[in-house]
Design an enzyme around this catalytic site. Structure first.
Site, PDB file in Angstrom:
ATOM      1  N   PRO A  97      49.628  40.993  18.566  1.00  0.00           N
ATOM      2  CA  PRO A  97      50.620  42.048  18.835  1.00  0.00           C
ATOM      3  C   PRO A  97      50.582  43.147  17.772  1.00  0.00           C
ATOM      4  O   PRO A  97      51.161  44.211  17.965  1.00  0.00           O
ATOM      5  CB  PRO A  97      51.958  41.294  18.820  1.00  0.00           C
ATOM      6  CG  PRO A  97      51.694  39.959  18.221  1.00  0.00           C
ATOM      7  CD  PRO A  97      50.238  39.673  18.349  1.00  0.00           C
ATOM      8  N   GLU A 124      51.834  30.989  13.756  1.00  0.00           N
ATOM      9  CA  GLU A 124      52.304  32.238  13.146  1.00  0.00           C
ATOM     10  C   GLU A 124      51.153  33.178  12.804  1.00  0.00           C
ATOM     11  O   GLU A 124      51.297  34.068  11.986  1.00  0.00           O
ATOM     12  CB  GLU A 124      53.127  31.920  11.889  1.00  0.00           C
ATOM     13  CG  GLU A 124      54.514  31.387  12.200  1.00  0.00           C
ATOM     14  CD  GLU A 124      55.319  32.311  13.107  1.00  0.00           C
ATOM     15  OE1 GLU A 124      55.466  33.488  12.762  1.00  0.00           O
ATOM     16  OE2 GLU A 124      55.778  31.838  14.158  1.00  0.00           O
ATOM     17  N   ARG A 162      35.304  43.969  35.127  1.00  0.00           N
ATOM     18  CA  ARG A 162      35.270  44.734  36.380  1.00  0.00           C
ATOM     19  C   ARG A 162      34.645  46.123  36.206  1.00  0.00           C
ATOM     20  O   ARG A 162      34.341  46.785  37.181  1.00  0.00           O
ATOM     21  CB  ARG A 162      36.636  44.784  37.074  1.00  0.00           C
ATOM     22  CG  ARG A 162      37.751  45.354  36.266  1.00  0.00           C
ATOM     23  CD  ARG A 162      39.078  45.081  36.915  1.00  0.00           C
ATOM     24  NE  ARG A 162      39.195  45.731  38.216  1.00  0.00           N
ATOM     25  CZ  ARG A 162      39.258  47.021  38.395  1.00  0.00           C
ATOM     26  NH1 ARG A 162      39.197  47.842  37.358  1.00  0.00           N
ATOM     27  NH2 ARG A 162      39.389  47.523  39.597  1.00  0.00           N
ATOM     28  N   ASP A 177      40.327  53.350  41.442  1.00  0.00           N
ATOM     29  CA  ASP A 177      41.616  52.700  41.262  1.00  0.00           C
ATOM     30  C   ASP A 177      42.415  53.309  40.107  1.00  0.00           C
ATOM     31  O   ASP A 177      41.988  54.259  39.474  1.00  0.00           O
ATOM     32  CB  ASP A 177      41.466  51.175  41.132  1.00  0.00           C
ATOM     33  CG  ASP A 177      40.515  50.805  40.010  1.00  0.00           C
ATOM     34  OD1 ASP A 177      40.269  51.661  39.143  1.00  0.00           O
ATOM     35  OD2 ASP A 177      40.030  49.674  40.023  1.00  0.00           O
TER      36      ASP A 177
HETATM   37  N1  ADE Z   1      49.249  37.347  20.906  1.00  0.00           N
HETATM   38  C1  ADE Z   1      50.598  37.274  20.939  1.00  0.00           C
HETATM   39  N2  ADE Z   1      51.130  38.369  21.492  1.00  0.00           N
HETATM   40  C2  ADE Z   1      50.084  39.193  21.826  1.00  0.00           C
HETATM   41  C3  ADE Z   1      49.980  40.469  22.407  1.00  0.00           C
HETATM   42  N3  ADE Z   1      51.049  41.174  22.788  1.00  0.00           N
HETATM   43  N4  ADE Z   1      48.758  40.990  22.580  1.00  0.00           N
HETATM   44  C4  ADE Z   1      47.659  40.310  22.186  1.00  0.00           C
HETATM   45  N5  ADE Z   1      47.694  39.107  21.635  1.00  0.00           N
HETATM   46  C5  ADE Z   1      48.895  38.537  21.440  1.00  0.00           C
END
Ligand code: ADE
Length: 244
Positions: A97, A124, A162, A177
């Site tokens: 994230p 974590e 793809r 698309d």
């Molecule tokens: N691992 C945990 N959350 C994630 C996300 N939003 N994007 C990529 N990998 C992740």
């Protein structure tokens, strides 16, 4: 395109990848997936791959040595198959994230590669030192947190696959698309001509291709303006520049 996943839950990735369109492409040898289980590179007698974070705090952190062992194994496989130069330049994509948000443009960029290593974290996260050493791209699939990188890796592999020539049976659909031209895709209809009192738009039955194209573009623009004003503005800016 050869994908190498480094993860603790390879079954999660395998099941999705080997189903439907990507599965068929893999059977034809157009794309491939090699799953490397990070646990296989643990030196611990209980095969532990995680430990407490230095400095304290909740959760466990994945050890750098196990992740590095899995990475080295992927590199060895790539070197055997494609040579040292290919192995040296293989990008290592870490699903996190904390990464750059994944997009159609990023998928196009990755689709040009011959090999991709995709690293999936759990708990974590992963010890920062190994990330510093091996990761070339930090990629997030959106502003939310999921329990591990596996599902995110599947999203990236699917979107990239793809765009690899011949993966989609009908090669044109990757070009028409959503996002391909900066707009969301126009609505589609099939038989029956009337469903629950709702008719297929007349123009689509006309056989007049220019009118159909015009209608589809109008609908795509209308939908994009409503749902994604940010994309719409970018699209219109691009059109203005084309006309300058
Ligand atoms: N691992 C945990 N959350 C994630 C996300 N939003 N994007 C990529 N990998 C992740």
């Amino acid at each position: 395109m050869n994908f190498y996943s480094l993860s603790l839950f390879p079954d999660m990735i395998n099941e999705c990848f080997n189903t439907s369109i990507t599965g068929r492409a893999a059977q034809k040898g157009i794309i491939s997936l090699t799953n490397i289980n990070i646990r296989d590179f643990s030196n611990d007698k209980h095969l532990k791959v995680d430990d407490y974070p230095y400095g304290g705090g909740a959760g466990l952190v994945m050890r750098p040595d196990c992740v590095y062992g899995a990475f080295e194994h992927a590199r060895t496989l790539i070197e055997k198959q494609s040579g040292k130069e290919a192995a040296d330049k293989t990008r290592v994509v870490y699903m996190t994230p904390r990464g750059e948000t994944f997009s159609h443009a990023k998928a196009q960029e990755f689709a040009k590669e011959d090999n991709l290593i995709i690293l999936c974290g759990h708990y974590e996260g992963i010890d920062e030192r190994v990330l510093e050493e091996i990761v070339t791209d930090n990629i997030s699939i959106g502003d939310y947190v999921i329990t591990g990188g596996e599902i995110a890796a599947v999203v990236v592999m699917d979107a990239v696959s793809r765009l690899v020539p011949e993966v989609l049976g009908n090669d044109t659909s990757a070009h028409t698309d959503s996002f391909a031209d900066g707009l969301l895709e126009y609505p589609q209809y099939t038989r029956p001509e009337e469903f629950h009192g709702r008719k297929v738009p007349e123009v689509l039955l006309s056989g007049h291709h220019a009118n159909v194209d015009k209608w589809r573009l109008e609908k795509a623009m209308e939908l994009t303006r409503q749902v994604r004003p940010d994309l719409y503005e970018e699209y219109m800016r691009g059109k203005d520049e084309e006309n300058e």
